[in-house]
Design a protein around this motif. Structure first.
Motif, PDB file in Angstrom:
ATOM      1  N   GLY A 166       0.846  -1.198   0.000  1.00 16.58           N
ATOM      2  CA  GLY A 166       0.000   0.000   0.000  1.00 16.58           C
ATOM      3  C   GLY A 166       0.876   1.241   0.000  1.00 16.58           C
ATOM      4  N   THR A 167       0.416   2.287   0.684  1.00 19.70           N
ATOM      5  CA  THR A 167       1.155   3.556   0.674  1.00 19.70           C
ATOM      6  C   THR A 167       2.585   3.367   1.185  1.00 19.70           C
ATOM      7  N   GLY A 168       2.711   2.820   2.391  1.00 18.34           N
ATOM      8  CA  GLY A 168       4.030   2.728   3.043  1.00 18.34           C
ATOM      9  C   GLY A 168       4.958   1.741   2.361  1.00 18.34           C
ATOM     10  N   GLN A 204      -6.837   5.827  -0.918  1.00 21.03           N
ATOM     11  CA  GLN A 204      -7.901   5.792   0.096  1.00 21.03           C
ATOM     12  C   GLN A 204      -8.533   7.166   0.388  1.00 21.03           C
ATOM     13  N   PRO A 205      -7.781   8.280   0.331  1.00 21.60           N
ATOM     14  CA  PRO A 205      -8.462   9.560   0.556  1.00 21.60           C
ATOM     15  C   PRO A 205      -9.601   9.789  -0.450  1.00 21.60           C
ATOM     16  N   GLY A 206      -9.505   9.162  -1.625  1.00 23.30           N
ATOM     17  CA  GLY A 206     -10.553   9.310  -2.637  1.00 23.30           C
ATOM     18  C   GLY A 206     -11.865   8.640  -2.236  1.00 23.30           C
ATOM     19  N   GLU A 212       2.235 -11.643  -5.201  1.00 26.18           N
ATOM     20  CA  GLU A 212       0.806 -11.425  -4.951  1.00 26.18           C
ATOM     21  C   GLU A 212       0.241 -12.612  -4.177  1.00 26.18           C
ATOM     22  N   THR A 213       0.367 -12.546  -2.867  1.00 24.87           N
ATOM     23  CA  THR A 213      -0.140 -13.594  -1.974  1.00 24.87           C
ATOM     24  C   THR A 213      -0.179 -13.013  -0.561  1.00 24.87           C
ATOM     25  N   ALA A 214      -0.964 -13.631   0.312  1.00 26.67           N
ATOM     26  CA  ALA A 214      -1.067 -13.093   1.678  1.00 26.67           C
ATOM     27  C   ALA A 214       0.129 -13.527   2.533  1.00 26.67           C
TER      28      ALA A 214
HETATM   29  C1  LIG Z   1     -11.758   7.101   3.831  1.00 30.64           C
HETATM   30  C2  LIG Z   1     -10.291   7.396   4.064  1.00 30.64           C
HETATM   31  C3  LIG Z   1      -9.816   8.685   3.863  1.00 30.64           C
HETATM   32  C4  LIG Z   1      -8.474   8.978   4.087  1.00 30.64           C
HETATM   33  N1  LIG Z   1      -8.041  10.261   3.886  1.00 30.64           N
HETATM   34  C5  LIG Z   1      -6.753  10.567   4.103  1.00 30.64           C
HETATM   35  C6  LIG Z   1      -6.272  11.886   3.876  1.00 30.64           C
HETATM   36  O1  LIG Z   1      -7.025  12.777   3.463  1.00 30.64           O
HETATM   37  N2  LIG Z   1      -4.966  12.159   4.114  1.00 30.64           N
HETATM   38  C7  LIG Z   1      -4.118  11.186   4.571  1.00 30.64           C
HETATM   39  O2  LIG Z   1      -2.940  11.497   4.784  1.00 30.64           O
HETATM   40  N3  LIG Z   1      -4.533   9.916   4.792  1.00 30.64           N
HETATM   41  C8  LIG Z   1      -5.820   9.579   4.562  1.00 30.64           C
HETATM   42  N4  LIG Z   1      -6.255   8.291   4.763  1.00 30.64           N
HETATM   43  C9  LIG Z   1      -5.363   7.311   5.394  1.00 30.64           C
HETATM   44  C10 LIG Z   1      -4.334   6.677   4.450  1.00 30.64           C
HETATM   45  O3  LIG Z   1      -4.953   6.170   3.304  1.00 30.64           O
HETATM   46  C11 LIG Z   1      -3.611   5.565   5.214  1.00 30.64           C
HETATM   47  O4  LIG Z   1      -3.175   6.049   6.453  1.00 30.64           O
HETATM   48  C12 LIG Z   1      -2.404   5.055   4.439  1.00 30.64           C
HETATM   49  O5  LIG Z   1      -2.832   4.458   3.244  1.00 30.64           O
HETATM   50  C13 LIG Z   1      -1.624   4.048   5.293  1.00 30.64           C
HETATM   51  O6  LIG Z   1      -0.656   3.405   4.536  1.00 30.64           O
HETATM   52  P1  LIG Z   1      -0.150   1.952   4.940  1.00 30.64           P
HETATM   53  O7  LIG Z   1       0.885   1.570   3.970  1.00 30.64           O
HETATM   54  O8  LIG Z   1       0.162   1.903   6.382  1.00 30.64           O
HETATM   55  O9  LIG Z   1      -1.440   1.031   4.759  1.00 30.64           O
HETATM   56  P2  LIG Z   1      -2.196   0.669   3.409  1.00 30.64           P
HETATM   57  O10 LIG Z   1      -1.963   1.688   2.366  1.00 30.64           O
HETATM   58  O11 LIG Z   1      -3.601   0.369   3.818  1.00 30.64           O
HETATM   59  O12 LIG Z   1      -1.480  -0.656   2.911  1.00 30.64           O
HETATM   60  C14 LIG Z   1      -1.516  -1.850   3.629  1.00 30.64           C
HETATM   61  C15 LIG Z   1      -1.346  -2.977   2.634  1.00 30.64           C
HETATM   62  O13 LIG Z   1      -1.114  -4.206   3.326  1.00 30.64           O
HETATM   63  C16 LIG Z   1      -1.787  -5.245   2.623  1.00 30.64           C
HETATM   64  N5  LIG Z   1      -2.007  -6.360   3.558  1.00 30.64           N
HETATM   65  C17 LIG Z   1      -2.659  -6.348   4.746  1.00 30.64           C
HETATM   66  N6  LIG Z   1      -2.625  -7.568   5.313  1.00 30.64           N
HETATM   67  C18 LIG Z   1      -1.931  -8.360   4.464  1.00 30.64           C
HETATM   68  C19 LIG Z   1      -1.551  -9.731   4.493  1.00 30.64           C
HETATM   69  N7  LIG Z   1      -1.860 -10.539   5.505  1.00 30.64           N
HETATM   70  N8  LIG Z   1      -0.842 -10.212   3.463  1.00 30.64           N
HETATM   71  C20 LIG Z   1      -0.483  -9.412   2.409  1.00 30.64           C
HETATM   72  N9  LIG Z   1      -0.816  -8.111   2.346  1.00 30.64           N
HETATM   73  C21 LIG Z   1      -1.535  -7.601   3.356  1.00 30.64           C
HETATM   74  C22 LIG Z   1      -3.082  -4.592   2.145  1.00 30.64           C
HETATM   75  O14 LIG Z   1      -3.635  -5.284   1.041  1.00 30.64           O
HETATM   76  C23 LIG Z   1      -2.605  -3.190   1.790  1.00 30.64           C
HETATM   77  O15 LIG Z   1      -2.269  -3.065   0.437  1.00 30.64           O
HETATM   78  C24 LIG Z   1      -7.589   7.946   4.514  1.00 30.64           C
HETATM   79  C25 LIG Z   1      -8.064   6.640   4.691  1.00 30.64           C
HETATM   80  C26 LIG Z   1      -9.397   6.362   4.457  1.00 30.64           C
HETATM   81  C27 LIG Z   1      -9.906   4.940   4.651  1.00 30.64           C
END
Ligand SMILES: Cc1cc2nc3c(=O)[nH]c(=O)nc-3n(C[C@H](O)[C@H](O)[C@H](O)COP(=O)(O)OP(=O)(O)OC[C@H]3O[C@@H](n4cnc5c(N)ncnc54)[C@H](O)[C@@H]3O)c2cc1C
Length: 419
Positions: free
Chosen positions: A11-13, A44-46, A76-78
């Motif tokens: 995802g993002t990070g 996700q902000p969308g 592409e697997t969990a």
């Molecule tokens: C409605 C909404 C609005 C938002 N608006 C904003 C905003 O305006 N500004 C802002 O800064 N942030 C916003 N955010 C928050 C932002 O989108 C998240 O904080 C950010 O995406 C976090 O990044 P991440 O990498 O931690 O998690 P994510 O981007 O969620 O990525 C996590 C990834 O891990 C994968 N994953 C999880 N479990 C497993 C597993 N067991 N095996 C393999 N893969 C797995 C998932 O498929 C996913 O792709 C919003 C979120 C939402 C829901």
């Protein structure tokens, strides 16, 4: 043998970390693996805009692989589990990935089933969440059909991703029903488990005033225990009830399920205890960022971005056997859409709450904690910046992991109610 980095979550990070590392290291020196359970990267902000028809679900989703630079291996697997003592990740397809450095970026998981009745009768009929692509798309249809009545917006408990998003939904709902000419037939209620509109006092006062201005009733300390979708009742642990014709809720969040199956990695909620300044985690060679961590800052994309800068620097330092950079100060930066083509901007960190003023400097164009059209344009432009700047891991001058006090003002007590 090249050093092996395994990144859990694309995802993002996970994506920005992989791309930043690929820019820094040659493929001969560093092999980078990213694991995600699917190939759909959601902006996700969308999701906030989909229910109001301001974005369509397919416009905010792109293939994950296409966001990764050449020279990054995508699986592409969990994730099944992590064996910290063996430096290995077990994947659901049966394969095993050994690592020299592990990055945990698996975000947070929605847990609607943890609230009694939430996914029972009425779910996706008069009870919705916009925190998933399917939920946001279904809510778009429900809002179109909604012709008047009582709409309750609620989040069950903290932590949630983007804690201002439910507030933004309430503000946009006010705008949306005005646009449709039926605002006088809609009662809007914002029910929160917090003791105010937001977690931080100055912003909380400001946002409560805005809810009031827009005729949205604020109900505080409402800890939802049960949803009766058929009867249209939201019930709290202290026995209060809120009637609704339409409920828009944000379910409980927890960490990814595999964290529980990985001894030593997470806390009881499935979040990953992480050093608040260096992003180092369960072991010296394990780092975490984004929503997956237990850090006391917002679960937000901006936070994930700022953390990613420190985290990639620290992976380089760890591999070079150097002292880690304790450079992340909890910096978060977020536009809050308030409807009618305006938005607020907040900028804060672990120690400094959102303050009024201007961003990024005293002469900066973006007012802090005050509605403006430029802030709204900033919110809209963020999507472009997300795909083309943030995810590819480009350097962004002026926006970094350490918050600047330039332009910020501590308001006098008599200034706090309205600016
Ligand atoms: C409605 C909404 C609005 C938002 N608006 C904003 C905003 O305006 N500004 C802002 O800064 N942030 C916003 N955010 C928050 C932002 O989108 C998240 O904080 C950010 O995406 C976090 O990044 P991440 O990498 O931690 O998690 P994510 O981007 O969620 O990525 C996590 C990834 O891990 C994968 N994953 C999880 N479990 C497993 C597993 N067991 N095996 C393999 N893969 C797995 C998932 O498929 C996913 O792709 C919003 C979120 C939402 C829901």
């Amino acid at each position: 043998m090249p050093t092996q980095i395994v990144i859990l979550g694309g995802g993002t990070g996970g994506t920005l970390t992989a791309n930043r590392l690929r820019r820094r290291f040659d493929e001969d020196d560093l092999e980078i693996h990213v694991v995600d359970r699917d190939d759909r990267h959601v902006y996700q902000p969308g999701l906030l805009f989909v229910p109001f028809g301001l974005a369509q679900a397919d416009e905010i989703v792109r293939p994950r692989k296409r966001q990764l630079r050449n020279g990054i291996v995508f699986h592409e697997t969990a994730v099944e589990s992590v064996a910290l003592d063996d430096d290995r990740v077990h994947l659901a397809d049966g394969s095993v990935l050994p690592y020299d450095v592990l990055v945990v970026a698996t975000g947070s998981t929605l847990q609607p089933e943890e609230t009694e009745g939430l996914t029972g009768p009425g779910w996706l009929d008069r009870v919705f969440t916009f925190y998933s692509v399917d939920g946001a798309a279904a809510l778009q249809g429900a809002l179109e059909r909604f012709d008047g009545g009582r709409l309750v917006v609620n989040f069950v408990d903290m932590p949630i991703k983007c804690p201002v998003a439910p507030l933004e939904f309430a503000f946009l709902a006010d705008w949306y029903f005005h646009e449709r000419g039926i605002r006088n037939r809609v009662e809007l209620v914002y029910a929160t488990p917090l003791d105010g509109a937001f977690t931080k006092p100055i912003a909380s006062t400001q946002l409560a005033c805005l809810l009031d201005d827009k005729g949205v009733e604020l109900v505080t300390e409402f800890n939802a225990s049960e949803v009766d979708g058929e009867g249209g009742r939201l019930v709290s642990y202290d026995g209060r009830e809120l009637d609704f014709d339409l409920l828009v809720t944000v379910p409980l969040h927890g960490g990814a399920a595999y964290v529980e199956r990985s001894p030593g990695l997470g806390d009881p909620l499935g979040f990953v205890p992480t050093d608040r300044a260096t992003l180092q985690s369960a072991r010296p060679n394990v780092f975490a960022l984004g929503d997956a961590t237990d850090l006391p800052t917002s679960k937000a994309g901006s936070v994930t971005h700022f953390e990613g800068e420190v985290l990639t620097e620290n992976i380089e330092r760890f591999l070079a056997d150097e002292e880690l950079d304790a450079g992340y100060d909890g910096h978060a930066n977020c536009f809050i859409e308030t409807g009618f083509h305006r938005a607020l901007l907040i900028d804060f960190n672990y120690n400094v709450e959102p303050l009024p003023g201007h961003f990024p400097t005293p002469a900066g164009p973006l007012p802090l904690l005050r509605e403006s059209r430029l802030n709204h344009l900033g919110k809209l432009m963020f999507q472009w910046f997300y795909w083309h700047g943030l995810l590819p891991g480009r350097e962004l001058p002026g926006l970094g992991p350490t918050m600047s006090m330039a332009g910020k003002k501590q308001p006098r007590p008599d200034e706090r109610r309205r600016r």
